[in-house]
Write a protein that holds these residues in place. Structure first.
Motif, PDB file in Angstrom:
ATOM      1  N   THR A 103     123.281  48.990  26.702  1.00 40.99           N
ATOM      2  CA  THR A 103     121.900  48.905  27.639  1.00 40.99           C
ATOM      3  C   THR A 103     122.148  47.739  28.550  1.00 40.99           C
ATOM      4  N   THR A 127     123.211  50.217  17.475  1.00 40.62           N
ATOM      5  CA  THR A 127     123.432  51.540  18.306  1.00 40.62           C
ATOM      6  C   THR A 127     122.385  52.696  17.604  1.00 40.62           C
ATOM      7  N   LEU A 128     121.567  52.859  18.781  1.00 42.21           N
ATOM      8  CA  LEU A 128     120.440  53.871  18.289  1.00 42.21           C
ATOM      9  C   LEU A 128     120.854  55.151  18.685  1.00 42.21           C
ATOM     10  N   ARG A 129     120.594  56.069  18.047  1.00 46.11           N
ATOM     11  CA  ARG A 129     120.916  57.501  18.138  1.00 46.11           C
ATOM     12  C   ARG A 129     119.713  58.141  18.650  1.00 46.11           C
ATOM     13  N   THR A 130     119.893  58.985  19.755  1.00 44.01           N
ATOM     14  CA  THR A 130     118.743  59.802  20.358  1.00 44.01           C
ATOM     15  C   THR A 130     118.541  61.228  19.936  1.00 44.01           C
ATOM     16  N   ASP A 134     116.289  58.612  14.504  1.00 40.78           N
ATOM     17  CA  ASP A 134     117.193  57.491  14.835  1.00 40.78           C
ATOM     18  C   ASP A 134     117.916  56.746  13.619  1.00 40.78           C
ATOM     19  N   HIS A 217     121.454  46.418  22.200  1.00 37.36           N
ATOM     20  CA  HIS A 217     121.347  47.633  21.485  1.00 37.36           C
ATOM     21  C   HIS A 217     122.422  48.452  22.531  1.00 37.36           C
ATOM     22  N   LYS A 219     123.280  53.001  22.927  1.00 34.10           N
ATOM     23  CA  LYS A 219     122.485  54.325  22.476  1.00 34.10           C
ATOM     24  C   LYS A 219     123.492  55.307  22.792  1.00 34.10           C
ATOM     25  N   LYS A 220     123.047  56.174  21.749  1.00 31.53           N
ATOM     26  CA  LYS A 220     123.817  57.315  21.632  1.00 31.53           C
ATOM     27  C   LYS A 220     123.377  58.533  22.636  1.00 31.53           C
TER      28      LYS A 220
END
Length: 336
Positions: A103, A127-130, A134, A217, A219-220
């Motif tokens: 990010t 690491t946030l999964r979309t 999450d 963060h 993001k995935k």
């Protein structure tokens, strides 16, 4: 305060499908990195086994910051990772899982930690999964319910920076000079994630530290490939058992090492008598371990010659409690 290096980053990507990455992922990755105004320069090094080792290194025609490096088709994932690492030229290396994007504040937050911590080896962020629910990756510590060196991931505290035994496999920003001095990632492991974890343990033993920052963060990306194959991951149980055995062999000492051998031999003999799926996986892992015994002995002997801190001292000093130690920052900005 640490001497501040120029904020240049090499993103290293080992792969066997460079064309597919270049079509979907690499343009978005470059766009995300260029939005991070806190770095002075960057490059993306893609080591692609599908190109073959005879292929010359070239700049991607559409992505000027992407350098494609040919690699031998038979390379393991760890060997290919090392090839990308040693082809990198910037001060820091960023290692990402497939289709993970940083990010906009990723580097600005993390470089503050490098700036004020002379002994810092590397930092990971959330690491946030979309996809679906999450998942937030957290810092890692020792699992108190298991013998030997066994990792446990815990939920990150909101906006807190803590010590972590190993960095997150999904994203890790590392001092390239320090990682290269250590020889990169050890290829005696089966899985790249295990080799990454072991490199962090080595760093701790040489006096370096690893941080996890919850205020930053990645993001995935959701991809068709991920959705189609998410539930089709092959069973690699014996592969990870072998990696656990190797980690414990290399980094336990004294009575802990004796305890490791007693547990290993007892479990191996038990696997010869009682035949089931779990014991079969353990027996196969032990056979691979015994096959590599000479190479592993030489690696352990080399570590001992370096007079590294015993792992037990690191574990007792930073990871003996269920709650990970928070990194504190004084008004003078010295991180302790």
């Amino acid at each position: 305060m640490a001497e501040e290096k120029e904020k240049t980053v090499s993103v290293i990507i080992p792969t066997n499908q460079g064309n597919e990455l270049a079509r979907y992922y690499l343009p978005q990755l470059c766009a995300h990195i260029e939005e991070c105004g806190s770095i002075t320069d960057y490059e993306v090094v893609v080591s692609d086994t599908s190109m073959g080792e005879e292929a010359e290194t070239f700049q991607h025609p559409d992505l000027k910051k992407v350098r494609m490096v040919g690699a031998r088709a038979g390379l393991t994932e760890i060997e290919n990772l090392n090839k990308a690492l040693f082809a990198a030229t910037m001060n820091y290396v960023l290692i990402l899982d497939n289709h993970v994007l940083p990010t906009h504040n990723y580097f600005s937050e993390i470089f503050q930690l490098f700036r004020y911590t002379p002994s810092l080896f590397g930092v990971s962020a959330n690491t946030l999964r979309t996809t679906t629910d999450d998942h937030i990756s957290g810092p890692k510590t020792l699992d108190p319910n298991k013998k030997g060196i066994s990792l446990k991931e815990i939920a990150p505290q909101l906006r807190k920076t803590t010590y972590t035994l190993t960095l997150s496999s999904s994203n890790m920003l590392i001092d390239r000079h320090q990682l290269c001095l250590m020889g990169g990632f050890r290829t005696l492991f089966n899985n790249a994630s295990s080799s990454k974890n072991e490199a962090c343990i080595r760093a701790w033993r040489t006096g370096r530290k690893c941080f996890f920052t919850a205020s930053t963060h990645c993001k995935k990306m959701a991809t068709e490939e991920e959705e189609a194959t998410d539930n089709k991951v092959p069973n690699r149980k014996n592969s990870f058992i072998y990696d656990d055995i190797v980690t414990n062999y290399l980094h336990t000492g004294r009575m802990k090492h004796l305890s490791f051998w007693l547990r290993l031999l007892y479990s191996y003999l038990n696997s010869l008598v009682i035949r089931n799926a779990n014991n079969n996986a353990f027996r196969n892992a032990c056979k691979q371990f015994f096959h590599n015994a000479v190479a592993l002995f030489n690696v352990r002997k080399w570590d001992k010659m370096q007079r590294c801190e015993p792992f037990e001292k690191i574990a007792k000093g930073f990871f003996s409690d269920a709650q990970l130690q928070e990194v504190t920052q004084t008004k003078e900005h010295d991180i302790k």
